[in-house]
Design an enzyme around this catalytic site. Structure first.
Site, PDB file in Angstrom:
ATOM      1  N   PRO A 186       0.859  -1.318   0.034  1.00 24.96           N
ATOM      2  CA  PRO A 186      -0.057  -0.109   0.023  1.00 24.96           C
ATOM      3  C   PRO A 186       0.775   1.155   0.029  1.00 24.96           C
ATOM      4  O   PRO A 186       1.661   1.520   0.986  1.00 24.96           O
ATOM      5  CB  PRO A 186      -0.806  -0.243   1.335  1.00 24.96           C
ATOM      6  CG  PRO A 186      -0.512  -1.456   1.714  1.00 24.96           C
ATOM      7  CD  PRO A 186       0.513  -1.875   1.075  1.00 24.96           C
ATOM      8  N   GLU A 187       0.742   2.020  -0.866  1.00 25.35           N
ATOM      9  CA  GLU A 187       1.263   3.295  -1.010  1.00 25.35           C
ATOM     10  C   GLU A 187       0.204   4.379  -0.813  1.00 25.35           C
ATOM     11  O   GLU A 187      -1.175   3.764  -0.437  1.00 25.35           O
ATOM     12  CB  GLU A 187       1.746   3.717  -2.258  1.00 25.35           C
ATOM     13  CG  GLU A 187       3.267   2.644  -2.543  1.00 25.35           C
ATOM     14  CD  GLU A 187       4.410   3.379  -3.094  1.00 25.35           C
ATOM     15  OE1 GLU A 187       4.436   4.613  -2.830  1.00 25.35           O
ATOM     16  OE2 GLU A 187       5.282   2.961  -3.773  1.00 25.35           O
TER      17      GLU A 187
END
Length: 269
Positions: free
Chosen positions: A2-3
DNA sequence: AAAGATGCCTGGTAGC
DNA sequence: TGCTACCAGGCATCTT
């Protein structure tokens, strides 16, 4: 992993299920995350979630007496499921809402965290953070001033939370490619004009990814269970050895601060 | 003091 | 099939 766009996508996905709703109770099945999960969470009962916010890659639930801070680490996800949903491997924490829905935290590698804090804005995790990349405060003037005299490679510089938050390996790589900047170039050696382009491309790539619902490369699943598709238009990330999308030159892969960095030796200087 | 470099946490996966 | 090496993000801690 997850960015920022995935975290923002998650926030938007679960927002309708938590904001202005009440947490009936919290179930903890595994407390060994990056930091041990606080017992205080299990004592929550019918606590109203006044707001769900994102700062950097953290999600912040505003409760009457404090805040729940959630970080997805590299393999974490939050999903909204029904109470009948079977408990899967790595389903560590459930926020049981009073309407019966469950906000379920899953994290195979347990690099993420679920914290209970009294005051998030003065918490050490937040006090030294730079601006949000999509805020107006993050502009060319700001980044140019920050970069002055700095010898660190520009890629590491923009991935450093104290300069700007939420720019991970994928978006740093892509923005540098689009800006024609070599990832190893010292941050302080880049002209104002090129810094201006870099800022614009950081905003553009992040915004595009958020619009498309985030990038799915490994473990990410959005709040609604639907994966994103942004990875199909990546120019350099994960494409070492493949041809440049602009000039067909073979993309180079190097290590920068133990991190894989892919760039086009012809387009980026 | 500040900046830069390094180590560590974990489990999935590639390669054999 | 079982094993080993490797990789990932970000915080803590070390060195310069």
């Amino acid at each position: 992993m997850p960015e920022l766009p995935e975290v923002e996508t998650t926030r938007r996905g679960i927002q309708p299920y938590v904001e202005h709703k009440h947490i009936h109770s919290v179930t903890i099945r595994e407390r060994r995350l990056r930091w041990p999960v606080s017992d205080t969470l299990t004592s929550l009962s019918m606590a109203r979630v006044n707001k769900l916010e994102r700062r950097a890659k953290y999600l912040i639930l505003y409760l009457p007496d404090g805040f729940i801070i959630i970080h997805l680490g590299m393999s974490g996800s939050l999903r909204v499921v029904d109470s009948s949903a079977p408990i899967g491997k790595h389903d560590h924490i459930d926020l049981l809402m009073d309407d019966g829905k469950i906000v379920r935290y899953n994290d195979p590698r347990r690099f993420g965290s679920v914290l209970w804090v009294d005051d998030w804005e003065n918490h050490p995790l937040f006090t030294k953070l730079g601006p949000e990349p999509l805020d107006e405060a993050f502009d060319a003037d700001y980044l140019y001033q920050q970069a002055k005299e700095k010898k660190a490679p520009i890629k590491q510089f923009i991935m450093d939370n104290k300069n700007v938050v939420g720019v991970g390996n994928i978006y740093a790589s892509e923005a540098l490619f689009l800006s024609g900047i070599h990832p190893k170039r010292p941050a302080g050696s880049i002209s104002k004009k090129r810094i201006t382009q870099l800022v614009a491309h950081i905003k553009k790539t992040l915004t595009a990814a958020i619009t498309q619902g985030g990038t799915t490369l490994r473990d990410f699943v959005g709040g609604d269970g639907k994966p994103g598709y942004f990875q199909q238009q990546l120019n350099v990330y994960g494409r070492g050895g493949e041809p440049c999308t602009a000039c067909q030159t073979r993309l180079k892969e190097i290590k920068l601060g133990q991190r894989a960095s892919v760039y086009c030796p012809k387009c980026q200087h």
